[in-house]
Design an enzyme around this catalytic site. Structure first.
Site, short mmCIF file in Angstrom:
data_model
loop_
_atom_site.label_atom_id
_atom_site.label_comp_id
_atom_site.label_asym_id
_atom_site.label_seq_id
_atom_site.Cartn_x
_atom_site.Cartn_y
_atom_site.Cartn_z
N ASP A 184 0.85 -1.19 0.00
CA ASP A 184 0.00 0.00 0.00
C ASP A 184 0.88 1.24 0.00
O ASP A 184 2.03 1.21 0.45
CB ASP A 184 -0.88 0.05 1.25
CG ASP A 184 -1.84 -1.12 1.32
OD1 ASP A 184 -2.13 -1.72 0.28
OD2 ASP A 184 -2.28 -1.43 2.45
N1 URA Z 1 -1.28 -5.96 3.77
C1 URA Z 1 -1.79 -4.71 3.75
O1 URA Z 1 -2.86 -4.47 4.28
N2 URA Z 1 -1.08 -3.75 3.12
C2 URA Z 1 0.11 -3.96 2.54
O2 URA Z 1 0.72 -3.03 1.99
C3 URA Z 1 0.63 -5.26 2.58
C4 URA Z 1 -0.08 -6.24 3.20
#
Ligand code: URA
Length: 234
Positions: free
Chosen positions: A105
């Site tokens: 993310d």
């Molecule tokens: N899980 C998430 O919620 N975000 C990420 O960036 C990676 C794994």
């Protein structure tokens, strides 16, 4: 196949073709130990040892980089408005056709692999492989008794999606380490949400046996050998 020296230098991501020509002129390029005579020399990348400023050129078709992704950049190759992980690389390396393996993310930091090997990326992302990914999460509260057991049984997300069993290790204060074996959208954040917790910070520590190099500051990257890149499958 034999290729021109300036093309080999450019294709390796070391310099642009015109920069390669001036590197040769400046005597900074050696071929099999001797200064390169001309950028028109035709060389066999597998047999000839080409060095720029004493460093051997990497002429491999497939390349692997480990990036310490900082928060605030997208795991994408390009975006009209926002900065992407590819923007963290110098121009010459951007020409290699690298892309991020899976996504973190925008607000997640940590280990992100960049490669131009589609099959390698596919093998890591493939749900059938169950490559373990370990994250450090900063939470809005300390996980209560029973949360680790719920993760181990397999969390059911708010929309009914069932997650594979995951390992949760409650650390000091409001932090926890979690290992997941799949890569659903926003998986870790949604798993904690299903357990009544909000993720405030998220950082990927490792994928398989490949750990983020502690020497890399956020935004920094380094190349990996083919062997090191395979650590994800260990
Ligand atoms: N899980 C998430 O919620 N975000 C990420 O960036 C990676 C794994």
């Amino acid at each position: 196949m034999a290729e021109r020296l300036d093309k080999l230098i450019a294709d390796s991501g070391t310099a642009s073709r015109s920069q390669a020509k001036s590197l040769v002129r400046q005597g900074r390029v050696t071929v099999n130990g001797a200064p390169a005579a001309s950028c028109e020399m035709k060389l066999e990348p597998d047999a000839d040892v080409i060095c720029v400023d004493g460093r051997r050129l990497n002429c491999s078709k497939y390349r692997y980089f480990m990036l310490h992704k900082p928060c605030g950049v997208l795991s994408a190759t390009e975006d009209r408005e926002q900065k992407t992980v590819l923007d963290l690389l110098p121009e010459n390396l951007r020409r290699l056709g690298l892309f991020p393996v899976g996504r973190l993310d925008k607000d997640t930091s940590g280990l992100l692999i960049l490669t131009n090997n589609g099959q390698y990326a596919h093998n890591i992302i493939s749900p059938a492989r169950h490559v373990p990914k370990r994250y450090l999460a900063g939470l809005d509260a300390r996980p209560g008794a029973g949360t680790a057991e719920a993760f181990a049984r397999g969390i059911v997300l708010a929309d009914g999606l069932e997650c594979l069993p995951a390992q949760l290790e409650v650390l000091e204060g409001r932090s926890a380490a979690v290992t997941v074996y799949e890569g659903k959208y926003h998986q870790v954040r949604r798993m904690f949400a299903a357990a009544g917790l909000r993720v405030l910070t998220l950082h990927r520590l490792s994928a398989g046996a490949l750990e983020l190099d502690p020497q890399l500051e956020p935004g920094q990257f380094r190349e990996m050998s083919q062997e090191e890149a395979q650590f994800v499958f260990k």
